[in-house]
Design an enzyme around this catalytic site. Structure first.
Site, mmCIF file in Angstrom:
data_model
loop_
_atom_site.group_PDB
_atom_site.id
_atom_site.type_symbol
_atom_site.label_atom_id
_atom_site.label_comp_id
_atom_site.label_asym_id
_atom_site.label_seq_id
_atom_site.Cartn_x
_atom_site.Cartn_y
_atom_site.Cartn_z
ATOM 1 N N ASN A 252 21.795 -25.889 46.966
ATOM 2 C CA ASN A 252 23.099 -26.295 47.507
ATOM 3 C C ASN A 252 23.545 -25.195 48.469
ATOM 4 O O ASN A 252 23.985 -24.136 48.032
ATOM 5 C CB ASN A 252 24.114 -26.467 46.365
ATOM 6 C CG ASN A 252 25.510 -26.751 46.903
ATOM 7 O OD1 ASN A 252 25.687 -27.101 48.067
ATOM 8 N ND2 ASN A 252 26.511 -26.618 46.033
ATOM 9 N N TRP A 253 23.417 -25.496 49.753
ATOM 10 C CA TRP A 253 23.762 -24.476 50.757
ATOM 11 C C TRP A 253 25.270 -24.264 50.867
ATOM 12 O O TRP A 253 25.709 -23.338 51.538
ATOM 13 C CB TRP A 253 23.210 -24.882 52.125
ATOM 14 C CG TRP A 253 21.720 -24.777 52.275
ATOM 15 C CD1 TRP A 253 20.800 -24.421 51.317
ATOM 16 C CD2 TRP A 253 20.957 -25.037 53.467
ATOM 17 N NE1 TRP A 253 19.526 -24.438 51.837
ATOM 18 C CE2 TRP A 253 19.593 -24.814 53.160
ATOM 19 C CE3 TRP A 253 21.289 -25.438 54.751
ATOM 20 C CZ2 TRP A 253 18.570 -24.973 54.087
ATOM 21 C CZ3 TRP A 253 20.273 -25.609 55.696
ATOM 22 C CH2 TRP A 253 18.928 -25.376 55.364
ATOM 23 N N LYS A 254 26.041 -25.177 50.269
ATOM 24 C CA LYS A 254 27.512 -25.151 50.434
ATOM 25 C C LYS A 254 27.842 -25.099 51.931
ATOM 26 O O LYS A 254 27.076 -25.629 52.741
ATOM 27 C CB LYS A 254 28.121 -23.986 49.672
ATOM 28 C CG LYS A 254 27.646 -23.910 48.229
ATOM 29 C CD LYS A 254 28.517 -23.017 47.410
ATOM 30 C CE LYS A 254 27.869 -22.767 46.068
ATOM 31 N NZ LYS A 254 28.839 -22.497 45.038
ATOM 32 N N HIS B 118 30.776 -32.188 42.593
ATOM 33 C CA HIS B 118 30.615 -30.737 42.460
ATOM 34 C C HIS B 118 31.976 -30.138 42.096
ATOM 35 O O HIS B 118 33.020 -30.616 42.559
ATOM 36 C CB HIS B 118 30.096 -30.136 43.767
ATOM 37 C CG HIS B 118 29.681 -28.696 43.630
ATOM 38 N ND1 HIS B 118 30.602 -27.669 43.632
ATOM 39 C CD2 HIS B 118 28.468 -28.125 43.459
ATOM 40 C CE1 HIS B 118 29.947 -26.516 43.468
ATOM 41 N NE2 HIS B 118 28.645 -26.774 43.354
ATOM 42 N N GLU C 168 33.549 -27.699 43.082
ATOM 43 C CA GLU C 168 34.387 -27.305 44.226
ATOM 44 C C GLU C 168 35.067 -28.528 44.834
ATOM 45 O O GLU C 168 36.188 -28.420 45.346
ATOM 46 C CB GLU C 168 33.530 -26.542 45.256
ATOM 47 C CG GLU C 168 33.166 -25.156 44.737
ATOM 48 C CD GLU C 168 31.853 -24.589 45.262
ATOM 49 O OE1 GLU C 168 31.324 -25.101 46.264
ATOM 50 O OE2 GLU C 168 31.348 -23.626 44.653
ATOM 51 N N GLU D 260 26.889 -27.746 35.278
ATOM 52 C CA GLU D 260 27.285 -26.517 35.961
ATOM 53 C C GLU D 260 28.581 -25.993 35.358
ATOM 54 O O GLU D 260 29.680 -26.454 35.732
ATOM 55 C CB GLU D 260 27.515 -26.786 37.454
ATOM 56 C CG GLU D 260 26.297 -27.261 38.193
ATOM 57 C CD GLU D 260 26.373 -26.898 39.666
ATOM 58 O OE1 GLU D 260 25.496 -26.157 40.132
ATOM 59 O OE2 GLU D 260 27.329 -27.313 40.330
ATOM 60 N N GLY E 261 28.662 -19.186 41.205
ATOM 61 C CA GLY E 261 28.973 -18.157 42.190
ATOM 62 C C GLY E 261 29.539 -16.880 41.604
ATOM 63 O O GLY E 261 30.028 -16.012 42.319
ATOM 64 N N SER F 11 24.738 -19.650 38.968
ATOM 65 C CA SER F 11 24.130 -18.322 39.089
ATOM 66 C C SER F 11 22.678 -18.292 38.612
ATOM 67 O O SER F 11 22.223 -17.281 38.061
ATOM 68 C CB SER F 11 24.976 -17.266 38.367
ATOM 69 O OG SER F 11 26.265 -17.190 38.957
ATOM 70 N N GLY G 101 22.849 -22.449 44.092
ATOM 71 C CA GLY G 101 23.721 -22.192 45.232
ATOM 72 C C GLY G 101 23.271 -20.968 45.998
ATOM 73 O O GLY G 101 22.361 -21.018 46.829
ATOM 74 N N GLY G 102 23.884 -19.822 45.711
ATOM 75 C CA GLY G 102 23.639 -18.598 46.465
ATOM 76 C C GLY G 102 22.172 -18.264 46.658
ATOM 77 O O GLY G 102 21.739 -17.929 47.773
HETATM 78 C C1 PEP Z 1 26.388 -24.423 43.015
HETATM 79 O O1 PEP Z 1 27.098 -24.261 43.997
HETATM 80 O O2 PEP Z 1 26.130 -25.561 42.665
HETATM 81 C C2 PEP Z 1 25.881 -23.248 42.306
HETATM 82 C C3 PEP Z 1 25.229 -23.418 41.197
HETATM 83 O O3 PEP Z 1 26.125 -22.036 42.895
HETATM 84 P P1 PEP Z 1 25.519 -20.614 42.419
HETATM 85 O O4 PEP Z 1 24.063 -20.814 42.160
HETATM 86 O O5 PEP Z 1 25.791 -19.705 43.584
HETATM 87 O O6 PEP Z 1 26.260 -20.225 41.181
#
Ligand code: PEP
Length: 247
Positions: A9-11, A94, A96, A165, A171, A209, A230-231
């Protein structure tokens, strides 16, 4: 046994130049991978990434879909539009989106329906906040979130994917322990089993994470069928290590 699925997930990150460098590095490193890999990219980059991954085994993903079919909904992208760009997966709900765009369980359920109607697999995101976990409400929250999608999608429910999640892990660098994650995944699997005889087909991903260091242990859990990353999905070496852990 189904192969695992790792979705990045590049966000709201990327640029034409950065995307090209990232995807080219992934394609080189991914050549031997035996798991599924998808990239959920910002909408303006769908065409670029579609073209970059055309000759690879990487699938294209979107980060959201409109709950509407077409019409006066400025700024939104419909499921049909995503499909035209070869989108195979789409995140829905998601945290967010739930937090900053006040998406309700009912809206998320309709978005999943829109995706399924055009052959896109919705990755339905569920997860509790820290306050909800500390109040002992984790199971209640994730079951309520998934129940809305099951209720709206009936017999198609085996065609979705789910991402657990925990909001407190997204994040933050704070990951659910493998045991904590597995316990919630088992709850979600049981809920799916009550809804469909094909629950074993459903990929239940862990997100929050996930990184090169913790992926293998998380992915070794019985009901963790992959990761939503994500990251770490923006760093080719890290993302490729997670993919390697999923083999
Ligand atoms: C996400 O945005 O779905 C996510 C899991 O982010 P991260 O891996 O950065 O926690």
């Amino acid at each position: 046994m189904k192969s695992k699925l790792i979705a990045g997930n590049w966000k709201m990150n990327g640029s034409l130049a950065a995307n090209q460098a990232l995807v080219e590095a992934l394609i080189v490193g991914f050549a031997q991978a035996r798991c599924g890999v998808a990239l959920c990219v910002p909408a303006p980059y769908l065409a670029q990434v579609q073209s970059l991954i055309a000759e690879s085994r990487i699938d294209l993903g979107a980060q959201d879909v409109s709950e509407h079919v077409s019409g006066a909904f400025t700024g939104e992208a419909s499921a049909d539009m995503l499909r035209e760009f070869g989108v195979r997966y789409c995140l829905v709900g998601h945290s967010e989106r739930r937090q900053y765009h006040t998406e309700t369980d009912a809206v998320v359920a309709v978005k999943a329906q829109r995706a399924l109607a055009v052959g896109i697999t919705p990755i339905v995101c569920v997860g509790e906040t820290l306050a909800q976990r500390e109040a002992g409400e984790t199971e209640l929250v994730v079951k309520r979130q998934l129940a809305a999608v099951i209720h709206a999608n009936g017999h198609c429910i085996s065609e979705i994917a789910v991402a657990y999640e925990p909001v407190w892990a997204i994040g933050t660098g704070r990951t659910a322990s493998p045991a904590q994650a597995q316990a919630v995944h088992a709850v979600l699997r049981a809920q799916l089993q009550a809804a469909t005889p094909h629950a074993d087909r459903v990929h239940i991903l862990y997100g929050g994470s996930m990184n090169a260091a913790n992926a293998a242990e998380l992915l070794a859990q019985a009901d963790i069928d992959g990761g939503l990353v994500g990251g770490a999905s923006l760093k080719p070496v890290d993302f490729l290590s997670i993919i390697a852990a999923a083999q």
